[in-house]
Design a protein around this motif. Structure first.
Motif, PDB file in Angstrom:
ATOM      1  N   TYR A   6       0.830  -1.211   0.000  1.00  0.00           N
ATOM      2  CA  TYR A   6       0.000   0.000   0.000  1.00  0.00           C
ATOM      3  C   TYR A   6       0.860   1.254   0.000  1.00  0.00           C
ATOM      4  O   TYR A   6       0.585   2.209  -0.751  1.00  0.00           O
ATOM      5  N   LEU A   7       1.922   1.290   0.814  1.00  0.00           N
ATOM      6  CA  LEU A   7       2.797   2.464   0.855  1.00  0.00           C
ATOM      7  C   LEU A   7       3.411   2.744  -0.511  1.00  0.00           C
ATOM      8  O   LEU A   7       3.467   3.903  -0.957  1.00  0.00           O
ATOM      9  N   ALA A   8       3.875   1.695  -1.180  1.00  0.00           N
ATOM     10  CA  ALA A   8       4.477   1.876  -2.505  1.00  0.00           C
ATOM     11  C   ALA A   8       3.445   2.401  -3.490  1.00  0.00           C
ATOM     12  O   ALA A   8       3.754   3.269  -4.325  1.00  0.00           O
ATOM     13  N   GLN A   9       2.216   1.907  -3.405  1.00  0.00           N
ATOM     14  CA  GLN A   9       1.190   2.357  -4.337  1.00  0.00           C
ATOM     15  C   GLN A   9       0.755   3.787  -4.042  1.00  0.00           C
ATOM     16  O   GLN A   9       0.472   4.565  -4.969  1.00  0.00           O
ATOM     17  N   ALA A  10       0.715   4.163  -2.754  1.00  0.00           N
ATOM     18  CA  ALA A  10       0.393   5.549  -2.407  1.00  0.00           C
ATOM     19  C   ALA A  10       1.459   6.498  -2.954  1.00  0.00           C
ATOM     20  O   ALA A  10       1.141   7.574  -3.480  1.00  0.00           O
ATOM     21  N   ALA A  11       2.732   6.107  -2.846  1.00  0.00           N
ATOM     22  CA  ALA A  11       3.806   6.929  -3.398  1.00  0.00           C
ATOM     23  C   ALA A  11       3.729   6.991  -4.914  1.00  0.00           C
ATOM     24  O   ALA A  11       3.984   8.038  -5.529  1.00  0.00           O
ATOM     25  N   ALA A  12       3.367   5.872  -5.554  1.00  0.00           N
ATOM     26  CA  ALA A  12       3.239   5.844  -7.007  1.00  0.00           C
ATOM     27  C   ALA A  12       2.123   6.776  -7.479  1.00  0.00           C
ATOM     28  O   ALA A  12       2.287   7.506  -8.468  1.00  0.00           O
ATOM     29  N   GLY A  21      -1.382   7.721   5.930  1.00  0.00           N
ATOM     30  CA  GLY A  21      -2.130   7.461   7.159  1.00  0.00           C
ATOM     31  C   GLY A  21      -1.315   6.647   8.144  1.00  0.00           C
ATOM     32  O   GLY A  21      -0.147   6.340   7.925  1.00  0.00           O
ATOM     33  N   GLU A  22      -1.948   6.269   9.238  1.00  0.00           N
ATOM     34  CA  GLU A  22      -1.252   5.601  10.332  1.00  0.00           C
ATOM     35  C   GLU A  22      -1.091   4.118  10.060  1.00  0.00           C
ATOM     36  O   GLU A  22      -2.026   3.448   9.597  1.00  0.00           O
ATOM     37  N   ARG A  23       0.087   3.605  10.351  1.00  0.00           N
ATOM     38  CA  ARG A  23       0.375   2.174  10.164  1.00  0.00           C
ATOM     39  C   ARG A  23      -0.430   1.357  11.162  1.00  0.00           C
ATOM     40  O   ARG A  23      -0.351   1.565  12.374  1.00  0.00           O
ATOM     41  N   PRO A  24      -1.196   0.345  10.704  1.00  0.00           N
ATOM     42  CA  PRO A  24      -1.916  -0.523  11.644  1.00  0.00           C
ATOM     43  C   PRO A  24      -0.954  -1.321  12.524  1.00  0.00           C
ATOM     44  O   PRO A  24       0.168  -1.657  12.110  1.00  0.00           O
ATOM     45  N   SER A  25      -1.387  -1.640  13.722  1.00  0.00           N
ATOM     46  CA  SER A  25      -0.522  -2.345  14.668  1.00  0.00           C
ATOM     47  C   SER A  25      -0.147  -3.744  14.190  1.00  0.00           C
ATOM     48  O   SER A  25       0.870  -4.300  14.620  1.00  0.00           O
ATOM     49  N   LEU A  26      -0.941  -4.323  13.273  1.00  0.00           N
ATOM     50  CA  LEU A  26      -0.628  -5.646  12.745  1.00  0.00           C
ATOM     51  C   LEU A  26       0.715  -5.661  12.048  1.00  0.00           C
ATOM     52  O   LEU A  26       1.386  -6.698  11.979  1.00  0.00           O
ATOM     53  N   TYR A  27       1.149  -4.508  11.520  1.00  0.00           N
ATOM     54  CA  TYR A  27       2.391  -4.414  10.777  1.00  0.00           C
ATOM     55  C   TYR A  27       3.506  -3.729  11.572  1.00  0.00           C
ATOM     56  O   TYR A  27       4.536  -3.399  11.033  1.00  0.00           O
TER      57      TYR A  27
END
Length: 330
Positions: free
Chosen positions: A300-306, A324-330
């Motif tokens: 998701y981060l890579a796609q948001a930057a793209a 946005g904020e990183r979920p705690s799962l990650y």
């Protein structure tokens, strides 16, 4: 899960077929048991090295009791829906990049995984497994070049095979750098500017300037019609020195009065070791009930930057990346 991991492969093009061969010849922790592709002849050819079953639909493969885990190597626009189906079935999945064609769809996959309460998905950013990139990152993180200041990346193809437009050059090709640069710098991208010297038609090459949260800056050149071969370079610059990838060719030659190294023609050959290590690590992790590689959040981060890069290429402005904020799962 019982050893070895039973893998179903969706997509039997060049990438999917190569994954079947690599698992069959070089990943003892897994075996390919099923293949699906809309082109039945192509699926049959890809399945042959593994003596795998050829199934008639992706959902049939995902639901099969002969498939413990799924590898998605289908066209980009199918990734999000297939990933969601795998998560719904509770099966580990390795999804080739990009995770989705839009950041919104990638976030839907993240949200589905978070709601399930456990990580099942890995994104196929294989450069994180490439021996050269691994050594480069280790040199940076061990502080051998001092404080990291700059990263310079180059990504060239001999001829365009997968990018149909300006957007695809960023979301399909540059997306590798948009993942590996934050991984090298241990920091998230906060802003990006993308420009091209070509003003009409297909804008290739493109040059990105990237800013990261920890103050590191990066430059990325992507040129998918460079003519001479497949060429990936990366240099990290610190306060005490630099570190860069060495030439990938294992030999040099002197023939007909010319000394040089062979430049490989495609990414599959260039990153063969990376794919082998990636698939082996994924299989072992899946057998253990874990995920150790690039996460859905990384995808998701890579796609948001793209997406920000596409907006910048259109507007000519620096565009903020705010995932946005990183979920705690990650």
């Amino acid at each position: 899960m019982n050893f070895p991991l039973k893998v179903g492969v969706i997509g039997a093009g060049a990438m999917g077929a190569d994954h079947v061969r690599t698992i069959t010849t070089s990943v003892p922790a897994a075996r390919v048991t099923a293949v699906f592709d809309p082109d039945t002849d192509r699926a049959t050819a890809a399945a042959a090295p593994a003596q795998a079953a050829v199934l008639g639909a992706a959902d049939e493969l995902i639901a099969s009791d002969q498939v413990d885990a799924v590898l998605i190597a289908a066209p980009d626009f199918t990734h999000a829906a297939l990933a969601l189906a795998c998560l719904g079935a509770g099966k580990p999945v390795l999804c080739e990049k990009p995770l989705a064609v839009t950041a919104a769809d990638a976030l839907r996959v993240v949200e589905a995984e978070v709601s399930g309460g456990r990580r099942l998905l890995q994104v196929g950013f294989m450069r994180r497994y490439d021996p050269g990139f691994v050594d480069l990152r280790r040199t940076v993180t061990e502080g051998k070049i001092g404080d990291l200041r700059l990263i310079h990346a180059v990504h060239r193809n001999a001829a365009n095979a997968t990018n149909a437009d300006d957007t695809g050059l960023i979301t399909n090709s540059m997306v590798h750098e948009l993942d590996v640069i934050p991984w090298l710098a241990a920091s998230e991208i906060t802003a990006i500017r993308v420009e091209s010297p070509v003003q009409q038609g297909f804008r290739d090459p493109q040059l990105a300037t990237i800013w990261l949260r920890n103050g590191v800056m990066a430059s990325v050149e992507v040129f998918v019609n460079a003519g001479y071969g497949y060429d990936v370079r990366c240099e990290a610059v610190g306060t005490l020195g630099t570190v860069s990838l060495a030439a990938a060719s294992p030999v040099s030659s002197r023939i007909a009065g010319v000394e040089g190294r062979v430049v490989r023609s495609d990414f599959v050959a260039h990153f063969a070791d990376a794919y082998r290590v990636e698939l082996g690590a994924w299989a072992l992790a899946a057998l253990a009930g874990t995920v150790t590689g690039p996460s859905a959040w990384d995808g998701y981060l890579a796609q948001a930057a793209a997406e920000a890069g596409v907006a910048s290429l259109t507007s000519g402005q620096v565009v903020t990346v705010a995932p946005g904020e990183r979920p705690s799962l990650y």
